[in-house]
Design a protein around this motif. Sequence first.
Motif, PDB file in Angstrom:
ATOM      1  N   PRO A 157       0.811  -1.229   0.000  1.00  5.99           N
ATOM      2  CA  PRO A 157       0.000   0.000   0.000  1.00  5.99           C
ATOM      3  C   PRO A 157       0.840   1.272   0.000  1.00  5.99           C
ATOM      4  O   PRO A 157       0.503   2.246  -0.690  1.00  5.99           O
ATOM      5  N   ARG A 158       1.936   1.281   0.746  1.00 11.02           N
ATOM      6  CA  ARG A 158       2.793   2.473   0.787  1.00 11.02           C
ATOM      7  C   ARG A 158       3.433   2.723  -0.574  1.00 11.02           C
ATOM      8  O   ARG A 158       3.452   3.861  -1.071  1.00 11.02           O
ATOM      9  N   GLN A 159       3.967   1.677  -1.184  1.00  5.37           N
ATOM     10  CA  GLN A 159       4.591   1.837  -2.496  1.00  5.37           C
ATOM     11  C   GLN A 159       3.575   2.218  -3.563  1.00  5.37           C
ATOM     12  O   GLN A 159       3.856   3.024  -4.449  1.00  5.37           O
ATOM     13  N   TYR A 160       2.388   1.643  -3.449  1.00  4.19           N
ATOM     14  CA  TYR A 160       1.339   1.980  -4.418  1.00  4.19           C
ATOM     15  C   TYR A 160       0.931   3.445  -4.280  1.00  4.19           C
ATOM     16  O   TYR A 160       0.734   4.143  -5.284  1.00  4.19           O
ATOM     17  N   ALA A 161       0.824   3.922  -3.056  1.00  8.12           N
ATOM     18  CA  ALA A 161       0.473   5.329  -2.844  1.00  8.12           C
ATOM     19  C   ALA A 161       1.535   6.249  -3.434  1.00  8.12           C
ATOM     20  O   ALA A 161       1.219   7.291  -4.028  1.00  8.12           O
ATOM     21  N   ALA A 162       2.806   5.867  -3.298  1.00  6.46           N
ATOM     22  CA  ALA A 162       3.884   6.663  -3.886  1.00  6.46           C
ATOM     23  C   ALA A 162       3.777   6.661  -5.405  1.00  6.46           C
ATOM     24  O   ALA A 162       3.969   7.701  -6.058  1.00  6.46           O
ATOM     25  N   TYR A 163       3.487   5.509  -5.983  1.00  6.06           N
ATOM     26  CA  TYR A 163       3.299   5.416  -7.438  1.00  6.06           C
ATOM     27  C   TYR A 163       2.153   6.318  -7.897  1.00  6.06           C
ATOM     28  O   TYR A 163       2.304   7.085  -8.863  1.00  6.06           O
ATOM     29  N   GLU A 207      -2.267 -10.680  -8.565  1.00 12.86           N
ATOM     30  CA  GLU A 207      -3.650 -10.304  -8.881  1.00 12.86           C
ATOM     31  C   GLU A 207      -4.450  -9.826  -7.665  1.00 12.86           C
ATOM     32  O   GLU A 207      -5.051  -8.734  -7.713  1.00 12.86           O
ATOM     33  N   PRO A 208      -4.515 -10.567  -6.561  1.00  8.06           N
ATOM     34  CA  PRO A 208      -5.385 -10.128  -5.456  1.00  8.06           C
ATOM     35  C   PRO A 208      -4.984  -8.769  -4.882  1.00  8.06           C
ATOM     36  O   PRO A 208      -5.850  -7.902  -4.679  1.00  8.06           O
ATOM     37  N   ARG A 209      -3.688  -8.559  -4.633  1.00  9.51           N
ATOM     38  CA  ARG A 209      -3.262  -7.293  -4.049  1.00  9.51           C
ATOM     39  C   ARG A 209      -3.474  -6.146  -5.029  1.00  9.51           C
ATOM     40  O   ARG A 209      -3.855  -5.036  -4.639  1.00  9.51           O
ATOM     41  N   ALA A 210      -3.231  -6.396  -6.319  1.00 11.45           N
ATOM     42  CA  ALA A 210      -3.420  -5.336  -7.311  1.00 11.45           C
ATOM     43  C   ALA A 210      -4.870  -4.868  -7.331  1.00 11.45           C
ATOM     44  O   ALA A 210      -5.154  -3.665  -7.356  1.00 11.45           O
TER      45      ALA A 210
END
Length: 223
Positions: A157-163, A207-210
């Motif tokens: 979640p942290r890396q995705y938020a940065a992206y 897939e699930p996390r994405a």
Amino acid sequence: MDDTDRAPRSSTDDGLRDRWRACLVAARGGAEDPDPLPYAANLLARWAEPQRKYHTTAHLVAVLDHIDTLAGYAADPDAVRLAAWFHDAVYRPDRSENEERSAVLAERALPEAGVPDAVTAEVARLVRLTVTHDPAAGDADGEVLCDADLAILAASPRQYAAYAAQVREEYGFVPDDAFREGRATVLRQLLGLPRLFRTPYGAEHWEPRARQNLLTELELLSH
């Protein structure tokens, strides 16, 4: 092409030069010439352009790392790696033809660099495939490249938020309301796909996390 290599060299760039040399030499059957390094310098200069916030050398490294994870599924892993180098080599957030221009760049540079015509054609095809990230059934190379390119969707979640923040920064010229509407449309299109990831590894591990990350971002945009 040498004049593009005037910026100070980083350890990341040195590692990327080594990876470029390895895949280029492999793609041309072990031939050492022409010198791979001027081509690496030109590409790295492109990936370091100031308008990039997400589509940087960090993204290139991540895609190459994911291809290494998925290489066993590819028919021609070296062609897929070359496609990773070129897939965002031309990137202007305010333009829609980036993938086509990147493919044309590959078609121009790779024959000059000694890559056989068939491999060049495959690289260009793969680059164009990143417009839709929708490889046909049985397109092993396309599945590997598209999964590697989309793997950021399955980050923490942290890396995705940065992206997501970096993507917003790249589109800083777009007003907030228009960006939220456009981004939400993209997220809904992704969520509407039967599968985000086509390789067995991607389907199992990413897939699930994405999908959870996409749903979370969509919810945040709605507020």
